[in-house]
Design a protein around this motif. Sequence first.
Motif: not given
Ligand code: ZN
Length: 631
Positions: A315, A317, A363, A400-401
């Motif tokens: 991922e 993140c 992602y 989120c990314c």
């Molecule tokens: Zn993420």
Amino acid sequence: MHKYISVSYSKVNITEGFWQRRQQINNQKTVYAVYNRFLETGRIDAFKFAWKPGDPNKPHFFWDSDVAKWMEGVAYIYNSTKGKELMKKDEELVRKVDELVDLIEKNQDESGYFNIYFTVVEPENRWKIRTAHELYCAGHLIEAAVAYYEATGKRKFLDLMCKYADHIEKVFKKERSANFITPGHEEIELALVRLYRATGERRYLELAKFFIDERGKDDPSKYYEFANAKYAQDHLPVREQHTAEGHAVRATYLYSAMADIAYEYNDEQLFDCCRKIFRDIMNKKMYITGGIGSSHNGESFTIPYDLPNITAYSESCAGIGLALFAWRMLNIDADSCYSDVIERIMYNVLLSSVSLDGESFFYENPLEVIPSLLTRDTSLKKQMSRFPAIQRSHVFSCSCCPPNILRFISSIGNLIYTYDDKTVFVHQYIASETKFTIKGKNVQIIQQTDYPNDGKITLSITGMEGRKLAVRIPYWCKNYKIERDNVEITEKPIKGYVYIDCNNEFTTVSITFDMHPRLFEASPNVQVNSGRVALQRGPIVYCLEAIDNGKNIRDISIDKNTNFTIKYDDYFGTCIIEAEGYRRDESKYEMLYQPIDFANNKKLKQKLKFIPYYAFANRGISEMIIWILVE
Ligand code: ZN
Ligand code: FUB
């Protein structure tokens, strides 16, 4: 415990070259692309707290964090471009952040609590569901508030988040009135350390330490029906954890906070856990691209050396989380293993996560793509085997990314320098200018370089007389030359750094790294890569795409004695590499299986075109591979 200080991104002006171009794309394209998707999906309007059942765009419990990371990215952009031509456009971005801050002020509970979902959707479940990200969202809002205060001097957002942190302290530390003790997704801990450092309020540091110390002591079976205790690193108290486990983003945010607490409390035992965990990742659980968390199941680490390429989760993140962890380690331990990992992430998994135009994102970052696998019809209605997306998206349901990539690239200047009273460390080679003071003495360092396109770096240093400059020798570099004021330096590296005495007020250090492409092999323990090699030039990992090299890309092999032709290609923003390779002659294979005819199985010679891994999937759907056969 010896400690170093990082030179803030706000003191580093990235003036030209590779990263100036990437920051321009980030600061002029990505920041708007993310905002516009967040506007379209209702994330921005959700801050009005006006959603009612039946309305479209029902808020999700992590929307606060998506927008908070965008706000944080704006703060870094504004702080980097203040007083420059971009200022006008960035003033408009700052106004958007101010509007969101006003909505936070308007809708924050008098207790200090702030969470969209648990106000307009499930108010009855505040602090009841450990897996519902309340503390994770609070942490990202706190980080944004700190960044925004440091960038603009405006205290409103910071004061609102102090009020929220006070509420969290009351609920979790004083009353223990929540249904859980530690966050289901770590983030609040590192955010509270930032809040302490911005305000000087030690209570926030102690609250961060409380969450760290309490983890792994409670009965985790109370929390996760769908996962085991390792998923959220609940399996042991943190001072007994020596390996990277579970959800990779949760894990790296926890390890970052552990390093912060070790730093602030001189906690050697805790730091030793961080050292062991970092080496577990670096030596057994990290892709050549710097990606981590190989499994989609749990978005998580699995077992050592389990690093599949086609189904890699990796991922975006998580790569960022590892870089944040490594950066904190560098502030305690001047070992280039940390800055090497940061560099590996910067030039590979970080940049692969965003398109060349800055407007779409991955992602997951696979290391091999066979498109037909994703479109094959299986007899089952639901395709049982799952593969990462092979084209980037503009937004995700859990987004989120994209904002994480935005905030990371806009603050990349944080990663270049650390120092103590005696030494300034150069961890990353980025064309830039910086000024900072050491014990009241002004220091200036100008880096002139076209790295990673070539390996020449000139450092013009002022104000370092009597101190040392420590320059990193990258893990991939076999030969290099260093000169100080035109005299060669022959000192050997210590923990990956060559220490250079600066004997004058003004010193020039020039470094030349041999950037000849190199073929890397994986440990035999990574069985998926057995018999295969990866091409790297400097910090950049290269790949082949079928769009350049033809189909059945797995069948291509490189000639180990090939000459490499390096060509700058502006489309990719760096060099491509041409080499000699081979593939089998498909016309000789009428049967699906046939005896190999060693005497006559001459392969077809082929020119290979390698592009930077980070640039794959920018020209449409195509087979892609990093690990190739070698002849
Ligand atoms: Zn993420
Ligand atoms: O749960 C919040 C974020 O969503 C996690 O950090 C990512 O892995 C994604 O699942």
